[in-house]
Design an enzyme around this catalytic site. Structure first.
Site, PDB file in Angstrom:
ATOM      1  N   CYS A 186       0.814  -1.225   0.000  1.00 31.04           N
ATOM      2  CA  CYS A 186       0.000   0.000   0.000  1.00 31.04           C
ATOM      3  C   CYS A 186       0.844   1.271   0.000  1.00 31.04           C
ATOM      4  O   CYS A 186       0.565   2.206  -0.757  1.00 31.04           O
ATOM      5  CB  CYS A 186      -0.918   0.035   1.202  1.00 31.04           C
ATOM      6  SG  CYS A 186      -1.449  -1.573   1.790  1.00 31.04           S
ATOM      7  N   ARG A 246       6.358 -11.589   5.521  1.00 32.02           N
ATOM      8  CA  ARG A 246       5.672 -11.546   6.810  1.00 32.02           C
ATOM      9  C   ARG A 246       6.203 -12.659   7.689  1.00 32.02           C
ATOM     10  O   ARG A 246       6.441 -13.772   7.215  1.00 32.02           O
ATOM     11  CB  ARG A 246       4.163 -11.738   6.627  1.00 32.02           C
ATOM     12  CG  ARG A 246       3.541 -10.594   5.874  1.00 32.02           C
ATOM     13  CD  ARG A 246       2.060 -10.795   5.707  1.00 32.02           C
ATOM     14  NE  ARG A 246       1.518  -9.775   4.816  1.00 32.02           N
ATOM     15  CZ  ARG A 246       0.268  -9.763   4.370  1.00 32.02           C
ATOM     16  NH1 ARG A 246      -0.563 -10.711   4.743  1.00 32.02           N
ATOM     17  NH2 ARG A 246      -0.150  -8.809   3.569  1.00 32.02           N
ATOM     18  N   GLN A 271       1.772 -10.824  -3.980  1.00 30.65           N
ATOM     19  CA  GLN A 271       0.348 -10.539  -4.107  1.00 30.65           C
ATOM     20  C   GLN A 271       0.038  -9.978  -5.489  1.00 30.65           C
ATOM     21  O   GLN A 271       0.847  -9.254  -6.057  1.00 30.65           O
ATOM     22  CB  GLN A 271      -0.063  -9.490  -3.067  1.00 30.65           C
ATOM     23  CG  GLN A 271       0.083  -9.954  -1.633  1.00 30.65           C
ATOM     24  CD  GLN A 271      -0.293  -8.863  -0.659  1.00 30.65           C
ATOM     25  OE1 GLN A 271       0.189  -7.739  -0.757  1.00 30.65           O
ATOM     26  NE2 GLN A 271      -1.168  -9.171   0.269  1.00 30.65           N
ATOM     27  N   ASP A 282      -1.570  -7.430  -6.283  1.00 35.96           N
ATOM     28  CA  ASP A 282      -2.097  -6.338  -5.478  1.00 35.96           C
ATOM     29  C   ASP A 282      -2.427  -5.117  -6.325  1.00 35.96           C
ATOM     30  O   ASP A 282      -1.713  -4.796  -7.275  1.00 35.96           O
ATOM     31  CB  ASP A 282      -1.035  -5.945  -4.433  1.00 35.96           C
ATOM     32  CG  ASP A 282      -1.665  -5.331  -3.200  1.00 35.96           C
ATOM     33  OD1 ASP A 282      -2.896  -5.236  -3.145  1.00 35.96           O
ATOM     34  OD2 ASP A 282      -0.901  -4.941  -2.286  1.00 35.96           O
ATOM     35  N   HIS A 300      -4.327  -0.976  -5.962  1.00 38.50           N
ATOM     36  CA  HIS A 300      -4.979   0.054  -5.156  1.00 38.50           C
ATOM     37  C   HIS A 300      -5.701   1.009  -6.080  1.00 38.50           C
ATOM     38  O   HIS A 300      -5.129   1.480  -7.065  1.00 38.50           O
ATOM     39  CB  HIS A 300      -3.956   0.785  -4.289  1.00 38.50           C
ATOM     40  CG  HIS A 300      -3.365  -0.099  -3.240  1.00 38.50           C
ATOM     41  ND1 HIS A 300      -2.206  -0.809  -3.432  1.00 38.50           N
ATOM     42  CD2 HIS A 300      -3.800  -0.428  -2.006  1.00 38.50           C
ATOM     43  CE1 HIS A 300      -1.954  -1.526  -2.348  1.00 38.50           C
ATOM     44  NE2 HIS A 300      -2.897  -1.320  -1.470  1.00 38.50           N
ATOM     45  N   LYS A 350     -15.301  -4.533   3.960  1.00 35.78           N
ATOM     46  CA  LYS A 350     -14.565  -5.308   2.956  1.00 35.78           C
ATOM     47  C   LYS A 350     -15.389  -6.455   2.400  1.00 35.78           C
ATOM     48  O   LYS A 350     -16.416  -6.822   2.963  1.00 35.78           O
ATOM     49  CB  LYS A 350     -13.278  -5.861   3.565  1.00 35.78           C
ATOM     50  CG  LYS A 350     -13.520  -6.844   4.679  1.00 35.78           C
ATOM     51  CD  LYS A 350     -12.239  -7.569   5.081  1.00 35.78           C
ATOM     52  CE  LYS A 350     -12.529  -8.512   6.250  1.00 35.78           C
ATOM     53  NZ  LYS A 350     -11.447  -9.399   6.576  1.00 35.78           N
ATOM     54  N   HIS A 379      -8.119  -1.292  -1.484  1.00 34.39           N
ATOM     55  CA  HIS A 379      -7.070  -2.310  -1.624  1.00 34.39           C
ATOM     56  C   HIS A 379      -7.755  -3.516  -2.227  1.00 34.39           C
ATOM     57  O   HIS A 379      -8.827  -3.894  -1.783  1.00 34.39           O
ATOM     58  CB  HIS A 379      -6.514  -2.759  -0.282  1.00 34.39           C
ATOM     59  CG  HIS A 379      -6.111  -1.675   0.648  1.00 34.39           C
ATOM     60  ND1 HIS A 379      -4.807  -1.408   0.929  1.00 34.39           N
ATOM     61  CD2 HIS A 379      -6.834  -0.817   1.402  1.00 34.39           C
ATOM     62  CE1 HIS A 379      -4.734  -0.426   1.812  1.00 34.39           C
ATOM     63  NE2 HIS A 379      -5.952  -0.054   2.112  1.00 34.39           N
TER      64      HIS A 379
HETATM   65 ZN    ZN Z   1      -3.069  -2.289   0.299  1.00 32.34          ZN
END
Ligand code: ZN
Ligand code: ZN
Length: 602
Positions: A300, A329, A347, A349, A351, A430, A476
């Site tokens: 992010c 992680r 990910q 990912d 945004h 979410k 996200h």
């Molecule tokens: Zn994010």
């Protein structure tokens, strides 16, 4: 059928408790509904403990919760206990079940409980974590256990169960603590469901991605590299690249821009984002020239920095950035599991920065994106909408609009969804995506998360129509979740029989003799031009052995070429899936492959 528990004020309580409190409620019957199974399975855990205690009188018990796999109990015995003992314990459980012991509850003070379990350091350590003054004890026959319940009224209801596996587990999951024995089990309300479940488990074992991954040479893990850090082998690398390529196009078509943030960012930034304070124990830190840096656990912040690189007006929105973001992680060693739970993963990912009024159309588009991907892979899926929790930050009006937008998007796409009331993050509602694989297992994959917190923390803004500064909403979103986990799931879903468009190798080329190698190479090059991968099996081994090796790698299409094929510019095809053999001109074969790999677009 008799009720085995009561639903009272949205809580499941046992019959005895209901009687004592003088309350009534909807009766819960013993069936395979989740609330009934919870009571049944936890009671089966107690029955297992009762059986263990009678076989190993010195046994001490820690906790025995209901989990996704069924239930387990952590305990300690002096003697060696192994998988071979499970049958014996099951038999003893059945013995106590047939005794039809009543399961009774009584309350004592914490002091009394500590005295009662004075010789049991495991129970004492459980009690340390209970803040209340009194505790309840459940008793069946001679066996007593500290427990909150709820439980079945009698052991007679426990008929269809199975002990599944035995493992070591550190007390409280902490590797600094002593090692306990954990036995997992499962229970159902009826025989058929238990049987179906056992068949599913057998099938799951055959499909285990760690096993298939090894056979197909997709990935490996090595002790000297570190637990939870996957190594992608060539075949796995090709499979991944295919998935990445398909997704790249799909993102571009939907207006996403590829970006990339750094792997490490100054710790100060993680303080602004709040990760330092709230997520720091799961992060890895290092320092450069005495400045502390944090390895990113999420992408992010990098994308926020992309957003900040230019001033934006409302006319620029929505802005959509995507990245195959590698994150690290810290997961507990005991939680690691093949590609499903790793310490480094990538990910898919993205945004989306948008206005409050754009939330709905953006969610509709993401949900449609999810649908394209999941149905292409043959997954059934459902969505879970989690709403505002009690502890929440941000404008009440934005919350209201955000939640409404999520529900509207579900309705607009005619989707089946469940609601987790109050289950949202403190910074926004979410949607979680849960998929069901070919053998009926559910997996949690991607998430669509609305966020009003990070834009606030980083003071993000855009210029409104009257040049006023407005804070954008950040969405996200990851659809696969991570490539690692998703490929693990895909491997088990297909049992390694990946369809042509995603298979690590589309075609195995087997030349009969060395003189056919040049033609093999020519075909391989033409396949690359079409976007297909192939492997030439020209090792100095018998023809049959080479064909077998290609089959073991689960390559969907095998072509054998000899004198005849070279001369006539043809190929002899063996379709591994349909087991059909045929001959074709090289051109026809190539265009067939091209059609097959291009028929999928997300
Ligand atoms: Zn994010
Ligand atoms: Zn219990």
């Amino acid at each position: 059928m008799d009720a085995i528990a009561i639903r009272h004020n949205d809580e499941i309580i046992d019959l005895q408790t209901a009687k004592e409190l003088g309350v009534e409620g909807e009766g819960i019957e013993l069936d395979n509904a989740p609330e009934a199974l919870d009571v049944l399975r936890h009671s089966t855990a107690h029955l297992m403990a009762q059986a263990i205690k009678s076989l190993y009188p010195e046994a001490k018990f820690y906790v025995g919760p209901v989990v996704k796999e069924g239930f387990y109990y952590d305990f300690k015995v002096d003697s060696e206990i192994g998988v071979g003992d499970l049958k014996k314990i099951e038999k003893q459980m059945l013995f106590f079940a047939k005794k039809k012991h009543e399961i009774e509850k009584y309350e004592i003070t914490m002091d009394e409980a500590k005295e009662k379990f004075a010789n049991d350091h495991l129970k004492l350590s459980v009690m340390e974590r209970i803040p209340s003054e009194t505790v309840s004890i459940y008793k069946q026959g001679e066996f007593e256990d500290l427990c909150r319940g709820p439980h079945l009224p009698s052991t007679k209801y426990i008929r269809y169960f199975k002990l599944l596996k035995l493992a070591g587990a550190y007390l409280g999951g902490d590797s600094k603590n002593e090692m306990l024995t954990r036995i997992y089990g499962i229970a159902f309300a009826d025989k058929e469901s238990l049987k179906a479940h056992m068949t599913m488990l057998q099938e799951a074992e055959k499909r285990d991605h760690r096993k298939i991954g090894k056979e197909m040479k997709l990935f490996t893990f090595r002790e000297e590299v570190g637990a939870g850090f996957p190594i992608w082998l060539p075949a796995g690398g090709r499979l991944r690249a295919r998935l990445e390529g398909l997704l790249f196009k799909a993102h571009r078509k939907r207006g996403y821009e590829p970006v990339r943030g750094p792997e490490m960012l100054k710790a100060d930034l993680w303080k602004v984002s709040g990760h330092y304070q709230n997520y720091g124990e799961n992060m890895y830190f290092t320092s450069i020239d005495d400045v502390e840096f944090g390895v990113k656990p999420m992408n992010c912040v990098g994308h926020i920095k992309v957003y900040e690189d230019e001033l934006h007006s409302y006319k620029d929105l929505p802005l959509k950035y995507f990245e195959y973001g590698v994150v690290h992680r810290h997961e507990m060693t005991g939680a690691l599991h093949g590609l499903f739970r790793v310490r480094e993963f990538t990910q898919d990912d993205a945004h989306i920065f948008c206005t409050v009024d754009q939330i709905e159309e953006q969610i509709i588009e993401v949900v449609d994106f999810v649908d394209k991907i999941m149905t292409t892979f043959g997954f059934e899926y459902k969505m879970m909408v989690s709403t505002k929790p009690e502890k929440a930050v941000g404008d009440a009006d934005v919350w209201e609009k955000s939640e409404q937008a999520l529900f509207n998007a579900m309705k607009a796409n005619n989707l089946d969804y469940e609601i987790d009331e109050g289950g949202g993050a403190f910074y926004g509602p979410k949607i979680d995506i849960k998929i069901t694989d070919a053998i009926g297992r559910e997996w949690q994959c991607g998430t669509i998360q609305l966020d009003n917190n990070l834009p606030e923390r980083f003071k993000l803004e855009y210029n409104g129509a009257d040049n006023e500064k407005i804070q954008p909403v950040m969405i996200h979103r990851a659809i696969l979740g991570s490539f690692e986990r998703f490929i693990g799931i895909l491997t088990e879903h297909y049992a390694g029989e990946f369809p042509m468009f995603i298979a690590p190798t589309q075609v195995a080329i087997v030349p009969i003799a060395e003189t056919h190698n040049a033609y093999a190479k020519e075909i391989a090059d033409k396949l690359i031009d079409l976007g297909a991968d192939s492997e030439i099996f020209d090792k100095n081994e018998s023809l049959n052995k080479r064909i077998r090796t290609a089959e073991k790698g689960r390559v969907p299409m095998i072509i054998v070429i000899g004198d005849e094929e070279v001369q006539a510019n043809t190929v002899a095809i063996r379709d591994r899936r349909t087991r059909e053999q045929s001959n074709s001109s090289l051109d026809d074969f190539l265009s067939m492959i091209q059609t097959k790999i291009n028929e999928v677009n997300f």
